[in-house]
Design an enzyme around this catalytic site. Structure first.
Site, PDB file in Angstrom:
ATOM      1  N   ARG A 121       0.837  -1.196   0.000  1.00 58.44           N
ATOM      2  CA  ARG A 121       0.000   0.000   0.000  1.00 58.44           C
ATOM      3  C   ARG A 121       0.878   1.255   0.000  1.00 58.44           C
ATOM      4  O   ARG A 121       1.947   1.277   0.616  1.00 58.44           O
ATOM      5  CB  ARG A 121      -0.876  -0.029   1.255  1.00 58.44           C
ATOM      6  N   THR A 413      -9.367   0.588  -9.889  1.00 59.62           N
ATOM      7  CA  THR A 413      -8.605  -0.493  -9.273  1.00 59.62           C
ATOM      8  C   THR A 413      -8.770  -1.717 -10.154  1.00 59.62           C
ATOM      9  O   THR A 413      -9.682  -1.779 -10.968  1.00 59.62           O
ATOM     10  CB  THR A 413      -9.142  -0.745  -7.845  1.00 59.62           C
ATOM     11  N   ASP A 454      -7.693   8.655   0.023  1.00 59.70           N
ATOM     12  CA  ASP A 454      -8.182   7.555   0.856  1.00 59.70           C
ATOM     13  C   ASP A 454      -7.957   7.801   2.347  1.00 59.70           C
ATOM     14  O   ASP A 454      -8.437   7.033   3.180  1.00 59.70           O
ATOM     15  CB  ASP A 454      -7.530   6.231   0.441  1.00 59.70           C
ATOM     16  N   GLY A 505     -13.372  -1.320  -7.181  1.00 57.99           N
ATOM     17  CA  GLY A 505     -14.633  -0.615  -7.009  1.00 57.99           C
ATOM     18  C   GLY A 505     -14.762   0.208  -5.754  1.00 57.99           C
ATOM     19  O   GLY A 505     -15.886   0.432  -5.288  1.00 57.99           O
ATOM     20  N   GLY A 506     -13.644   0.675  -5.150  1.00 57.40           N
ATOM     21  CA  GLY A 506     -13.795   1.475  -3.943  1.00 57.40           C
ATOM     22  C   GLY A 506     -14.507   0.679  -2.865  1.00 57.40           C
ATOM     23  O   GLY A 506     -14.244  -0.504  -2.674  1.00 57.40           O
TER      24      GLY A 506
END
Length: 602
Positions: A121, A413, A454, A505-506
């Site tokens: 990440r 994503t 985010d 897709g969040g």
């Protein structure tokens, strides 16, 4: 987790008796296969059966990405080798989400049972500040989603190298060869790419390198035209030769830092040099269903996905589910979604900087408390985050806010799944966050993420892209990882690999992945049907059920009559899964037809 059939025999008995009669887990596996759960009909042109391969399978968003994985598998590579090849190839052919300028997660399970979760990440730069996107108490428009200051320190290259060194068998240059070839020689531009370039034009044209590469300097690309990316090819070749050190301390790093210094960005040479991927312990649980033991292996924080999926499965374990043409079944799953997303907002954050109550949120007794709070006939009113400390486990951070805005989504994503001939498996999800990320392209030829959105740019105020409510624990801070919904997940059936799945897709990643798990594990759908089945989503706030278009108006009215506000969505998630046929052992590739996914095997 221990056996689960006892604890609900008391607290949920009355609750379950209130439910209408539906299919239950007492059905045999044969009954489920012969009479699979009913769902609204997907489009007729979608494939109805998975792609079958006796040896290995790759499922991705793009045919050229899948081909890269199959090429490596046929050359003797294992699933991890193939997955790294796929990831680099998608960075070339799927610029909306495939990346070396972003980050993500990779769940690896070897055939002997060894499991690793690679966390690569992105992290906030050292100069990042809590209020960097705030002026006069208000969010600066587009500041966290567009341009150089929205970029977090990328992790993809370091993470892929670590996974390859730890669990792969081939050299980096070998697995990167397909990606380098695609970037250097080019590939035919698809209708999808032409559409994406046009859709993202307003953002891409603001940055000269992006405009030149993706908008052809204002002369729109045509379908079938060969798309070459020489700067990206050169960067990939440097990485293949020198390893991730080039990206973080070498020529590529110097190019990134020069871009930042010239454009008011804040990523420094120290930020790149100090980046480290992390190998984490997975989150897992197990269930007894139809006489089989099912193990669920999923993503730990800073992903919220694995915790949310297990929490939802626990709530629903003793709830009869009939299928997605049954309003009662959808009602119960929606109520589970509402509760897990409320908890996500209150408790989930970077575990290296916050105390996240994973054990409490995934505990059986906590699921019992949440299930008992569901009205079996009506939408619950005023759902709030729960208190996992009732199980005797500290709740950690909690700050449940209550402000909302509308939800947004794009193809930001991508997820791919790989299973090789030995049974090694990879589920990997990585991202630029928004579609085409920050819309900034480095002079090194690749797009950079806008992952800073985010974080909680304003605690209690929804983030820009997804309308997600998040707590102060996810506030911007140097070297913190932002909370994610990415949820690479695997299922084992009686100890053997059964299903490898995940989605982009969040926040809808969690719902899409959860539903495909239920479709395969509980409802007896074949692998492709599990992906085709229409999806729905609720993320606590905004207080709406999002429905794909396949649900009928009458079905939507039935949900409205239960007290739900509903809204239609084009699609929810893009799941690319690989299943194992329990009889033959064949690999079953099920790519999502919602955006022309591709499964290939042999």
């Amino acid at each position: 987790m221990g056996a689960k059939s006892i604890f609900r025999a008391y607290g949920l008995l009355t609750f379950l008796l209130m439910l209408p009669a539906t299919a239950t887990n007492a059905q045999t596996a044969a009954e489920l296969q012969n009479h699979p759960a009913a769902t609204p009909n997907p489009p007729e042109h979608w494939p109805q059966q998975p792609v079958r391969g006796a040896h290995a399978m790759v499922a991705t968003d793009e045919a050229l990405g899948s081909q890269a994985g199959v090429e490596i598998l046929k050359r003797g590579g294992n699933a991890v080798d193939a997955a790294v090849a796929v990831a680099f190839a998608l960075a070339v052919v799927e610029p909306a989400a495939g990346n070396i300028g972003g980050g993500g997660f990779m769940l690896v399970r070897l055939t002997g049972g060894t499991t690793n979760f690679f966390d690569y990440r992105e992290v906030a730069p050292g100069k990042a500040t809590r209020d960097m996107y705030i002026k006069d108490g208000k969010l600066i428009p587009d500041a966290s989603t567009l341009g150089y200051r929205s970029v977090a320190v990328p992790g993809t290259v370091a993470g892929l190298e670590l996974a390859l060194k730890t669990r792969g068998t081939m050299k980096l240059a070998e697995v990167m060869a397909p990606a380098i070839r695609l970037a250097k020689d080019g590939f035919p531009i698809t209708e999808k790419l032409v559409r994406e370039f046009d859709e993202e034009k307003s953002g891409l044209q603001q940055f000269p390198v992006s405009k030149r590469i993706f908008l052809n300097n204002g002369q729109p690309y045509k379908v079938g035209e060969i798309f070459r990316q020489p700067e990206l090819a050169a960067t990939l070749q440097r990485i293949a030769t020198q390893g991730a050190s080039d990206f973080y301390r070498g020529e590529t790093a110097r190019m990134i830092v020069a871009d930042m210094q010239s454009n008011d960005g804040i990523i420094s040479a120290e930020d790149l040099a100090n980046y480290q991927p992390i190998i984490r312990e997975i989150v897992k649980t197990h269930y007894q269903i139809n006489g089989h033991r099912w193990d669920v292996l999923s993503s730990p924080p800073p992903s919220s996905g694995g915790v949310a999926i297990i929490e939802a499965l626990n709530i629903l374990e003793q709830v009869p589910l009939k299928g997605w043409d049954d309003p009662q079944s959808v009602h119960m799953v929606v109520e589970a979604m509402r509760r897990v997303f409320a908890d996500r907002a209150a408790y989930l954050a970077d575990p290296d900087h916050s105390r996240v109550p994973v054990d409490g949120l995934t505990a059986e007794c906590y699921a019992r408390e949440l299930a008992a709070s569901i009205d079996p006939q009506r939408a619950s009113k005023d759902v709030k985050a729960g208190s996992p400390h009732v199980c005797g486990i500290s709740a950690g951070n909690k700050s449940a806010p209550d402000i909302l805005v509308s939800l947004g989504e794009g193809p930001h994503t991508t997820h791919f799944s790989v299973v090789d001939g030995a049974g090694n498996a990879v589920a990997s999800t990585y991202t630029l966050n928004d579609s085409y990320g920050s819309h900034v392209t480095s002079t090194a030829g690749f797009l950079l993420n806008d992952e800073m959105d985010d974080f909680t740019t304003q605690p209690g105020v929804p983030n820009v892209l997804f309308g997600l409510i998040q707590s102060d624990a996810n506030a911007i801070a140097p070297n913190h990882r932002p909370l994610s919904s990415m949820s690479p997940t695997m299922l084992l059936r009686d100890g053997k690999l059964s299903f490898v799945t995940g989605s982009p897709g969040g926040p809808t990643i969690i719902s899409a992945t959860l539903l495909t798990v239920i479709n395969w594990m509980r409802l007896g759908m074949n692998a492709q049907a599990a992906i085709n089945a229409p999806r729905f989503h609720h993320q606590w706030l905004p207080d709406e059920v999002f429905l794909e278009k396949e649900f009928s108006p009458a079905f939507e009215k039935a949900l409205n009559a239960r007290g739900y506000a509903t809204k239609r969505r084009g699609h929810i998630g893009l799941v690319n899964a690989v299943a194992i046929d329990p009889q033959s052992g064949d690999r079953l590739g099920a790519a999502d037809p919602r955006d022309q996914g591709s499964a290939m095997g042999f």
